[in-house]
Motif scaffolding. Structure first.
Motif, PDB file in Angstrom:
ATOM      1  N   ALA A  78       0.835  -1.208   0.000  1.00  0.00           N
ATOM      2  CA  ALA A  78       0.000   0.000   0.000  1.00  0.00           C
ATOM      3  C   ALA A  78       0.865   1.252   0.000  1.00  0.00           C
ATOM      4  O   ALA A  78       1.916   1.315   0.634  1.00  0.00           O
ATOM      5  CB  ALA A  78      -0.914  -0.005   1.218  1.00  0.00           C
ATOM      6  N   THR A  79       0.384   2.246  -0.722  1.00  0.00           N
ATOM      7  CA  THR A  79       1.128   3.489  -0.928  1.00  0.00           C
ATOM      8  C   THR A  79       0.259   4.681  -0.577  1.00  0.00           C
ATOM      9  O   THR A  79      -0.952   4.663  -0.783  1.00  0.00           O
ATOM     10  CB  THR A  79       1.559   3.601  -2.411  1.00  0.00           C
ATOM     11  OG1 THR A  79       2.367   2.477  -2.756  1.00  0.00           O
ATOM     12  CG2 THR A  79       2.323   4.890  -2.663  1.00  0.00           C
ATOM     13  N   GLU A  80       0.874   5.744  -0.055  1.00  0.00           N
ATOM     14  CA  GLU A  80       0.184   7.024   0.069  1.00  0.00           C
ATOM     15  C   GLU A  80       0.441   7.829  -1.193  1.00  0.00           C
ATOM     16  O   GLU A  80       1.590   8.131  -1.525  1.00  0.00           O
ATOM     17  CB  GLU A  80       0.674   7.804   1.285  1.00  0.00           C
ATOM     18  CG  GLU A  80      -0.065   9.142   1.438  1.00  0.00           C
ATOM     19  CD  GLU A  80       0.379   9.948   2.644  1.00  0.00           C
ATOM     20  OE1 GLU A  80      -0.310   9.907   3.668  1.00  0.00           O
ATOM     21  OE2 GLU A  80       1.440  10.600   2.537  1.00  0.00           O
ATOM     22  N   ILE A  81      -0.636   8.135  -1.903  1.00  0.00           N
ATOM     23  CA  ILE A  81      -0.545   8.878  -3.151  1.00  0.00           C
ATOM     24  C   ILE A  81      -0.977  10.313  -2.889  1.00  0.00           C
ATOM     25  O   ILE A  81      -2.122  10.571  -2.515  1.00  0.00           O
ATOM     26  CB  ILE A  81      -1.445   8.257  -4.237  1.00  0.00           C
ATOM     27  CG1 ILE A  81      -1.142   6.768  -4.404  1.00  0.00           C
ATOM     28  CG2 ILE A  81      -1.282   9.000  -5.562  1.00  0.00           C
ATOM     29  CD1 ILE A  81      -2.175   6.027  -5.235  1.00  0.00           C
ATOM     30  N   VAL A 136       3.478  13.317 -11.550  1.00  0.00           N
ATOM     31  CA  VAL A 136       4.477  14.374 -11.392  1.00  0.00           C
ATOM     32  C   VAL A 136       5.872  13.800 -11.644  1.00  0.00           C
ATOM     33  O   VAL A 136       6.228  12.740 -11.113  1.00  0.00           O
ATOM     34  CB  VAL A 136       4.403  14.983  -9.981  1.00  0.00           C
ATOM     35  CG1 VAL A 136       5.508  16.015  -9.777  1.00  0.00           C
ATOM     36  CG2 VAL A 136       3.031  15.623  -9.762  1.00  0.00           C
ATOM     37  N   ALA A 137       6.643  14.503 -12.455  1.00  0.00           N
ATOM     38  CA  ALA A 137       8.018  14.076 -12.737  1.00  0.00           C
ATOM     39  C   ALA A 137       8.815  14.048 -11.439  1.00  0.00           C
ATOM     40  O   ALA A 137       8.717  14.954 -10.612  1.00  0.00           O
ATOM     41  CB  ALA A 137       8.668  15.036 -13.735  1.00  0.00           C
ATOM     42  N   GLY A 138       9.578  13.007 -11.260  1.00  0.00           N
ATOM     43  CA  GLY A 138      10.403  12.890 -10.067  1.00  0.00           C
ATOM     44  C   GLY A 138       9.726  12.220  -8.894  1.00  0.00           C
ATOM     45  O   GLY A 138      10.371  11.908  -7.887  1.00  0.00           O
ATOM     46  N   SER A 139       8.426  11.965  -9.001  1.00  0.00           N
ATOM     47  CA  SER A 139       7.723  11.278  -7.926  1.00  0.00           C
ATOM     48  C   SER A 139       8.209   9.837  -7.804  1.00  0.00           C
ATOM     49  O   SER A 139       8.480   9.169  -8.806  1.00  0.00           O
ATOM     50  CB  SER A 139       6.217  11.280  -8.194  1.00  0.00           C
ATOM     51  OG  SER A 139       5.562  10.300  -7.426  1.00  0.00           O
ATOM     52  N   ALA A 140       8.290   9.364  -6.577  1.00  0.00           N
ATOM     53  CA  ALA A 140       8.680   7.968  -6.346  1.00  0.00           C
ATOM     54  C   ALA A 140       7.513   7.017  -6.554  1.00  0.00           C
ATOM     55  O   ALA A 140       7.697   5.793  -6.537  1.00  0.00           O
ATOM     56  CB  ALA A 140       9.215   7.816  -4.924  1.00  0.00           C
ATOM     57  N   HIS A 141       6.314   7.576  -6.764  1.00  0.00           N
ATOM     58  CA  HIS A 141       5.120   6.735  -6.884  1.00  0.00           C
ATOM     59  C   HIS A 141       4.389   7.000  -8.198  1.00  0.00           C
ATOM     60  O   HIS A 141       3.156   7.071  -8.232  1.00  0.00           O
ATOM     61  CB  HIS A 141       4.181   6.996  -5.706  1.00  0.00           C
ATOM     62  CG  HIS A 141       4.823   6.830  -4.373  1.00  0.00           C
ATOM     63  ND1 HIS A 141       5.354   5.637  -3.936  1.00  0.00           N
ATOM     64  CD2 HIS A 141       5.029   7.731  -3.372  1.00  0.00           C
ATOM     65  CE1 HIS A 141       5.856   5.793  -2.724  1.00  0.00           C
ATOM     66  NE2 HIS A 141       5.685   7.057  -2.354  1.00  0.00           N
ATOM     67  N   GLN A 142       5.141   7.145  -9.277  1.00  0.00           N
ATOM     68  CA  GLN A 142       4.518   7.469 -10.555  1.00  0.00           C
ATOM     69  C   GLN A 142       3.566   6.373 -11.025  1.00  0.00           C
ATOM     70  O   GLN A 142       2.493   6.647 -11.555  1.00  0.00           O
ATOM     71  CB  GLN A 142       5.592   7.729 -11.610  1.00  0.00           C
ATOM     72  CG  GLN A 142       6.315   9.045 -11.421  1.00  0.00           C
ATOM     73  CD  GLN A 142       7.211   9.387 -12.594  1.00  0.00           C
ATOM     74  OE1 GLN A 142       6.997   8.926 -13.706  1.00  0.00           O
ATOM     75  NE2 GLN A 142       8.225  10.201 -12.343  1.00  0.00           N
ATOM     76  N   ALA A 143       3.957   5.114 -10.867  1.00  0.00           N
ATOM     77  CA  ALA A 143       3.093   4.015 -11.306  1.00  0.00           C
ATOM     78  C   ALA A 143       1.781   4.024 -10.535  1.00  0.00           C
ATOM     79  O   ALA A 143       0.702   3.809 -11.108  1.00  0.00           O
ATOM     80  CB  ALA A 143       3.805   2.682 -11.134  1.00  0.00           C
ATOM     81  N   ASP A 144       1.850   4.296  -9.235  1.00  0.00           N
ATOM     82  CA  ASP A 144       0.638   4.358  -8.416  1.00  0.00           C
ATOM     83  C   ASP A 144      -0.234   5.533  -8.849  1.00  0.00           C
ATOM     84  O   ASP A 144      -1.466   5.418  -8.898  1.00  0.00           O
ATOM     85  CB  ASP A 144       1.018   4.508  -6.944  1.00  0.00           C
ATOM     86  CG  ASP A 144       1.885   3.372  -6.453  1.00  0.00           C
ATOM     87  OD1 ASP A 144       1.360   2.268  -6.245  1.00  0.00           O
ATOM     88  OD2 ASP A 144       3.098   3.592  -6.303  1.00  0.00           O
TER      89      ASP A 144
END
Length: 262
Positions: free
Chosen positions: A22-25, A221-229
């Motif tokens: 689970a991820t916080e988006i 957003v470019a540079g986000s660690a959660h782009q796939a999410d």
């Protein structure tokens, strides 16, 4: 498992790993699509185990809350949802992940009066013109819809000089809120931003021949660690299964129109 949950599970390659990973988006969003996301985020969270953190701000402008300024100052986000042409500018500035833009909905302009007040006729261009000429005061937003009202609609109706002294742009807060308090007789903003405000009564949309349609779109957003999410969340918001909920908030499914702002 209901149809919505099943769709999300399949679309997101669902299995037990959905909740384990689970991820916080974090989503920065402007007003027009906010009501839709407020309704859909809990369903998405329940189906995926992810958490959607929502940060509100205008699509444009120089206020500290504006999404472009937040990103320029380095505030972290995984996705943005905003007016389409403002998103174009972020893309040109390299703030948006390539090929992540997702078209979401169109938003039209409507009008409100204070709850309990007589609803004036705005069903035709002539009726709208007469209503504005007779209105004690007029409020409109500081977003794309309000700028259209200020710079084009009044002129198209031939009343720009007549309403100049009684019309005002409302900054940062919902237009319907000042109408609800009685500060203004009528207020104009995107329908999806008018409907949630208590104390104001929705009159209707302005006639289509003088309407202005704002496209809302999202992107990672470019540079986000959660782009796939972020991309998966946006795909969910654009899916056929959630369009009925989006329409309930005053937005429209995507259609071609000459006046769409993209």
């Amino acid at each position: 498992m209901n149809r919505l949950t099943l769709w999300v599970a399949v679309a997101l390659a669902g299995n037990a790993s959905l909740t384990v990973n689970a991820t916080e988006i974090t989503v920065m969003i402007s007003g027009g699509f906010s009501a839709a996301l407020d309704k859909l985020a809990p369903q998405y969270e329940a189906a995926t185990g992810d958490t959607v953190r929502i940060i509100h701000g205008p699509s444009m402008g120089n206020s500290r809350e504006a999404i472009p300024r937040r990103l320029a100052e380095g505030q972290a986000a995984d996705a943005v949802i905003m007016v389409g042409y403002a998103l174009d500018k972020l893309q040109q500035a390299g703030k948006i992940a390539p090929e992540s833009r997702t078209e979401l909905a169109d938003s039209r302009i409507g009008m409100v009066v204070r709850e309990g007040a007589e609803k004036p006729d705005i069903s035709t261009v002539e009726a709208l013109k007469a209503t504005l000429l007779h209105a004690r005061s007029i409020a409109y937003s500081d977003s794309a819809s309000g700028r259209y009202v200020q710079t084009k609609l009044f002129s198209q109706l031939g009343i720009a000089d007549s309403v100049q002294q009684k019309a005002k742009m409302i900054e940062k807060i919902p237009v319907a809120s000042v109408v609800a308090k009685g500060d203004f007789a009528v207020g104009f903003q995107q329908v999806s931003e008018l409907l949630p405000v208590n104390g104001a009564e929705f009159v209707g949309r302005i006639p289509e021949s003088v309407q202005y349609v704002t496209r809302f779109a999202g992107a990672a957003v470019a540079g986000s660690a959660h782009q796939a999410d972020a991309r998966r969340l946006l795909s969910y918001l654009a899916s056929p299964q959630v369009q009925a909920t989006i329409r309930e908030t005053g937005l429209d499914t995507l259609t071609a129109t000459a006046e769409t702002a993209r």
